[in-house]
Design a protein around this motif. Structure first.
Motif, short mmCIF file in Angstrom:
data_model
loop_
_atom_site.label_atom_id
_atom_site.label_comp_id
_atom_site.label_asym_id
_atom_site.label_seq_id
_atom_site.Cartn_x
_atom_site.Cartn_y
_atom_site.Cartn_z
N SER A 145 -7.80 10.74 -49.00
CA SER A 145 -8.81 11.77 -48.76
C SER A 145 -9.75 11.78 -49.96
O SER A 145 -9.46 11.15 -50.99
CB SER A 145 -8.19 13.15 -48.57
OG SER A 145 -7.48 13.54 -49.73
N GLY A 146 -10.88 12.47 -49.83
CA GLY A 146 -11.76 12.65 -50.96
C GLY A 146 -13.05 11.85 -50.93
O GLY A 146 -13.88 11.99 -51.83
N GLY A 147 -13.22 11.00 -49.93
CA GLY A 147 -14.45 10.24 -49.85
C GLY A 147 -15.64 11.13 -49.52
O GLY A 147 -15.48 12.32 -49.20
N PHE B 76 -7.68 -0.49 -53.10
CA PHE B 76 -8.57 -1.59 -52.77
C PHE B 76 -9.81 -0.98 -52.11
O PHE B 76 -9.78 0.17 -51.67
CB PHE B 76 -7.91 -2.56 -51.78
CG PHE B 76 -7.07 -3.62 -52.40
CD1 PHE B 76 -5.86 -3.32 -53.01
CD2 PHE B 76 -7.46 -4.95 -52.37
CE1 PHE B 76 -5.07 -4.31 -53.58
CE2 PHE B 76 -6.68 -5.96 -52.93
CZ PHE B 76 -5.49 -5.63 -53.54
N ARG B 77 -10.87 -1.75 -52.04
CA ARG B 77 -12.03 -1.30 -51.30
C ARG B 77 -12.61 -2.45 -50.48
O ARG B 77 -12.41 -3.61 -50.82
CB ARG B 77 -13.10 -0.72 -52.24
CG ARG B 77 -13.74 -1.71 -53.20
CD ARG B 77 -14.65 -0.97 -54.17
NE ARG B 77 -15.26 -1.87 -55.13
CZ ARG B 77 -16.00 -1.47 -56.17
NH1 ARG B 77 -16.21 -0.17 -56.38
NH2 ARG B 77 -16.52 -2.37 -57.00
N GLN B 78 -13.31 -2.07 -49.44
CA GLN B 78 -13.88 -3.04 -48.52
C GLN B 78 -15.31 -2.61 -48.23
O GLN B 78 -15.56 -1.47 -47.81
CB GLN B 78 -13.06 -3.08 -47.23
CG GLN B 78 -13.43 -4.17 -46.26
CD GLN B 78 -12.46 -4.23 -45.09
OE1 GLN B 78 -11.93 -3.21 -44.64
NE2 GLN B 78 -12.20 -5.43 -44.59
N ALA B 79 -16.23 -3.53 -48.44
CA ALA B 79 -17.65 -3.22 -48.23
C ALA B 79 -17.90 -2.81 -46.79
O ALA B 79 -17.26 -3.32 -45.86
CB ALA B 79 -18.49 -4.42 -48.60
N LEU B 80 -18.85 -1.90 -46.62
CA LEU B 80 -19.23 -1.47 -45.28
C LEU B 80 -19.76 -2.67 -44.50
O LEU B 80 -20.43 -3.53 -45.06
CB LEU B 80 -20.28 -0.37 -45.34
CG LEU B 80 -19.90 0.90 -46.10
CD1 LEU B 80 -21.00 1.94 -45.94
CD2 LEU B 80 -18.57 1.44 -45.64
N PHE C 259 -9.17 2.06 -49.73
CA PHE C 259 -7.84 2.08 -49.14
C PHE C 259 -6.78 2.28 -50.22
O PHE C 259 -6.80 1.59 -51.25
CB PHE C 259 -7.54 0.78 -48.40
CG PHE C 259 -8.41 0.51 -47.22
CD1 PHE C 259 -9.60 -0.19 -47.35
CD2 PHE C 259 -8.04 0.96 -45.95
CE1 PHE C 259 -10.39 -0.45 -46.25
CE2 PHE C 259 -8.83 0.70 -44.85
CZ PHE C 259 -10.01 0.00 -45.00
N CYS C 260 -5.86 3.15 -49.96
CA CYS C 260 -4.66 3.27 -50.77
C CYS C 260 -3.66 2.24 -50.24
O CYS C 260 -3.54 2.07 -49.00
CB CYS C 260 -4.09 4.68 -50.64
SG CYS C 260 -2.70 5.04 -51.72
N THR C 261 -2.96 1.57 -51.14
CA THR C 261 -2.08 0.50 -50.71
C THR C 261 -0.86 0.42 -51.61
O THR C 261 -0.88 0.92 -52.74
CB THR C 261 -2.83 -0.84 -50.73
OG1 THR C 261 -2.01 -1.87 -50.19
CG2 THR C 261 -3.23 -1.22 -52.15
N ALA C 262 0.20 -0.17 -51.10
CA ALA C 262 1.42 -0.31 -51.88
C ALA C 262 2.16 -1.58 -51.49
O ALA C 262 2.02 -2.06 -50.35
CB ALA C 262 2.33 0.91 -51.69
N LYS C 263 2.92 -2.10 -52.43
CA LYS C 263 3.81 -3.25 -52.18
C LYS C 263 5.03 -3.07 -53.04
O LYS C 263 5.00 -2.46 -54.10
CB LYS C 263 3.11 -4.57 -52.51
CG LYS C 263 2.77 -4.75 -53.97
CD LYS C 263 2.05 -6.07 -54.25
CE LYS C 263 2.95 -7.26 -54.19
NZ LYS C 263 3.90 -7.31 -55.32
N MET C 264 6.12 -3.65 -52.59
CA MET C 264 7.34 -3.56 -53.38
C MET C 264 7.23 -4.42 -54.62
O MET C 264 6.53 -5.43 -54.64
CB MET C 264 8.54 -4.00 -52.54
CG MET C 264 8.92 -2.99 -51.47
SD MET C 264 10.56 -3.26 -50.81
CE MET C 264 11.57 -2.73 -52.20
N ARG D 214 -5.37 4.61 -44.02
CA ARG D 214 -6.45 4.37 -43.06
C ARG D 214 -7.80 4.23 -43.74
O ARG D 214 -8.76 3.78 -43.10
CB ARG D 214 -6.48 5.49 -42.03
CG ARG D 214 -5.20 5.58 -41.21
CD ARG D 214 -5.29 6.61 -40.13
NE ARG D 214 -6.29 6.24 -39.12
CZ ARG D 214 -6.54 6.96 -38.04
NH1 ARG D 214 -5.89 8.09 -37.83
NH2 ARG D 214 -7.44 6.57 -37.17
N GLY D 215 -7.88 4.61 -44.99
CA GLY D 215 -9.13 4.46 -45.72
C GLY D 215 -9.98 5.71 -45.72
O GLY D 215 -9.89 6.55 -44.82
#
Length: 129
Positions: free
Chosen positions: A7-9, A37-41, A100-105, A121-122
């Protein structure tokens, strides 16, 4: 099962600030690398390879940042370690993206989006000049 919710965008002018939040459930800080991470529009959401690493928080508490955001963005976590934050200062038009918020082990050694299997979900950030 780890779940992430951002949230917060929003839409701001260049030079202004925003703070993104990510609520993490089912998450064990000592076992997961977590970050943004981020992804261009205009890029397809399913094209994960076009997502760019922004800021990461490793299992040992260390942080890493993309060169483009160093000194402007700061990744942090609340004391309960259930919410991840990304205060973003001095925003630029080139920061416009879906974040995007993301995680990996395990660790954050990889900065490839393909190595991260858990995604929120971004939230969209738009910076106008």
């Amino acid at each position: 099962q780890v779940q992430l919710a951002e949230s917060g965008g929003g839409s701001v002018q260049a030079g202004e600030s925003l703070r993104l939040s990510c609520v993490a459930s089912g998450y064990t800080p000592s076992r997961y690398c977590i970050g943004w991470f981020r992804q261009a529009l205009g890029k397809k959401r399913e094209d994960i390879g076009t997502r760019e690493g922004v800021a990461m928080l490793d299992t040992d508490g260390s942080t890493t940042y993309a060169d483009s955001v160093k000194g402007r963005f700061t990744i942090s976590q609340d004391n309960a370690k259930t919410t991840l934050y990304l205060p973003m200062n001095t925003l630029k038009p080139e920061d416009t993206a879906i974040y995007f918020c993301t995680a990996k082990m395990y660790d954050c050694l990889s900065n490839s989006a393909h190595d991260f299997g858990i995604w929120g979900r971004g939230t969209q950030v738009t910076v106008s000049s």
